[in-house]
Design a protein around this motif. Sequence first.
Motif, short mmCIF file in Angstrom:
data_model
loop_
_atom_site.label_atom_id
_atom_site.label_comp_id
_atom_site.label_asym_id
_atom_site.label_seq_id
_atom_site.Cartn_x
_atom_site.Cartn_y
_atom_site.Cartn_z
N PRO A 2 -30.54 31.39 0.16
CA PRO A 2 -30.28 29.98 -0.16
C PRO A 2 -28.96 29.49 0.44
O PRO A 2 -27.97 30.21 0.42
CB PRO A 2 -30.21 29.97 -1.68
N ASN A 3 -28.97 28.28 0.96
CA ASN A 3 -27.77 27.68 1.52
C ASN A 3 -27.14 26.77 0.47
O ASN A 3 -27.33 25.56 0.48
CB ASN A 3 -28.13 26.90 2.79
N PHE A 4 -26.38 27.38 -0.45
CA PHE A 4 -25.77 26.62 -1.52
C PHE A 4 -24.73 25.63 -1.00
O PHE A 4 -24.64 24.52 -1.48
CB PHE A 4 -25.13 27.55 -2.56
N LEU A 5 -23.97 26.05 0.01
CA LEU A 5 -22.95 25.16 0.54
C LEU A 5 -23.59 23.92 1.18
O LEU A 5 -23.09 22.80 1.03
CB LEU A 5 -22.07 25.90 1.54
N GLY A 6 -24.72 24.10 1.84
CA GLY A 6 -25.44 22.96 2.41
C GLY A 6 -25.90 22.00 1.34
O GLY A 6 -25.82 20.78 1.48
N LEU A 7 -26.41 22.55 0.23
CA LEU A 7 -26.84 21.71 -0.88
C LEU A 7 -25.64 20.98 -1.48
O LEU A 7 -25.71 19.77 -1.76
CB LEU A 7 -27.54 22.55 -1.96
N LEU A 8 -24.53 21.68 -1.66
CA LEU A 8 -23.34 21.04 -2.22
C LEU A 8 -22.81 19.95 -1.29
O LEU A 8 -22.29 18.93 -1.74
CB LEU A 8 -22.26 22.09 -2.51
N ASP A 31 -12.20 31.34 -6.94
CA ASP A 31 -12.17 32.11 -5.71
C ASP A 31 -12.02 31.27 -4.44
O ASP A 31 -11.75 31.82 -3.37
CB ASP A 31 -13.43 32.97 -5.58
N GLY A 32 -12.28 29.98 -4.54
CA GLY A 32 -12.19 29.13 -3.37
C GLY A 32 -13.24 29.42 -2.33
O GLY A 32 -13.09 29.06 -1.16
N GLU A 33 -14.33 30.04 -2.74
CA GLU A 33 -15.45 30.34 -1.84
C GLU A 33 -16.71 30.50 -2.68
O GLU A 33 -16.64 30.61 -3.89
CB GLU A 33 -15.19 31.60 -1.02
N LEU A 34 -17.85 30.53 -2.00
CA LEU A 34 -19.12 30.69 -2.70
C LEU A 34 -19.85 31.91 -2.16
O LEU A 34 -19.95 32.09 -0.96
CB LEU A 34 -20.01 29.46 -2.52
N SER A 35 -20.38 32.70 -3.08
CA SER A 35 -21.23 33.82 -2.69
C SER A 35 -22.67 33.33 -2.64
O SER A 35 -22.96 32.18 -2.93
CB SER A 35 -21.09 34.96 -3.70
N GLN A 36 -23.57 34.20 -2.30
CA GLN A 36 -25.00 33.86 -2.28
C GLN A 36 -25.71 34.40 -3.52
O GLN A 36 -26.92 34.48 -3.56
CB GLN A 36 -25.65 34.43 -1.01
N VAL A 127 -12.19 21.90 -2.01
CA VAL A 127 -12.76 21.86 -0.67
C VAL A 127 -12.99 23.29 -0.18
O VAL A 127 -12.05 24.10 -0.13
CB VAL A 127 -11.86 21.09 0.31
N ILE A 128 -14.24 23.59 0.15
CA ILE A 128 -14.62 24.90 0.69
C ILE A 128 -15.37 24.65 1.99
O ILE A 128 -16.39 23.95 2.00
CB ILE A 128 -15.50 25.68 -0.30
N GLU A 129 -14.84 25.19 3.07
CA GLU A 129 -15.45 25.04 4.39
C GLU A 129 -15.75 23.57 4.71
O GLU A 129 -16.81 23.23 5.23
CB GLU A 129 -16.70 25.91 4.51
N GLY A 130 -14.81 22.72 4.36
CA GLY A 130 -14.95 21.30 4.66
C GLY A 130 -15.83 20.52 3.71
O GLY A 130 -16.02 19.32 3.88
N VAL A 131 -16.35 21.16 2.68
CA VAL A 131 -17.23 20.50 1.71
C VAL A 131 -16.46 20.24 0.42
O VAL A 131 -15.88 21.16 -0.17
CB VAL A 131 -18.48 21.37 1.40
N SER A 132 -16.44 18.98 -0.02
CA SER A 132 -15.81 18.63 -1.29
C SER A 132 -16.76 18.95 -2.42
O SER A 132 -17.83 18.35 -2.53
CB SER A 132 -15.47 17.13 -1.32
N ILE A 133 -16.37 19.91 -3.24
CA ILE A 133 -17.20 20.33 -4.37
C ILE A 133 -16.58 19.77 -5.64
O ILE A 133 -15.47 20.15 -6.02
CB ILE A 133 -17.32 21.86 -4.42
#
Length: 193
Positions: A2-8, A31-36, A127-133
Amino acid sequence: MPNFLGLLRQLAALEPPLFVFGSVAEEALLDGELSQSHGDVDVLIPRTELEWRLRQLAVLGFDAFTVYYEPRPGLPLVYGCTRGDLALELGLVDYDPEGDPFFVVRTDDGAVAISVPADLFRWPPTVIEGVSIHTLSPLALVHLRAGASATGAFGPERPGKDDVRQARMIERFFRDADPEQLRPTITPIGGGG
């Protein structure tokens, strides 16, 4: 996978933004990052926004939400939908006449209201990899997990997982806080809900 960052990224583009909670929010804040390793993305919305949020999400391909949990007849708390390998759950928050947020769960003794801090939608994005969460506030996340744990409404606590995340959130954001401030108010609802 799953591409959670894409969904976010898609959720962040909605106006106003949607706010995530649960393990995705905790991981972003801690953690400032997302696992799968997440099963889904949990989003909290006011019940009054449900219909138009469902229309927004349908445009993103989440167009077949079903009720996952309904603690009171006619008042679901959790809706869920999948799009391919991505699962999205919508949790609903209600407001009392004074404007204080809460959610209702069913326990063995009947329905109870669990308070949520008023700042729940007031935390700046991570912000994680340019995505505002956009996450719920740390205090709201701690109260949600504490309320779920205290009532057992969503099953037993998962030792080594839920308790570890809660301890990390408290250590990171509330090291010196009075423990009473970290517990929600849980109030029985008259007549069983």
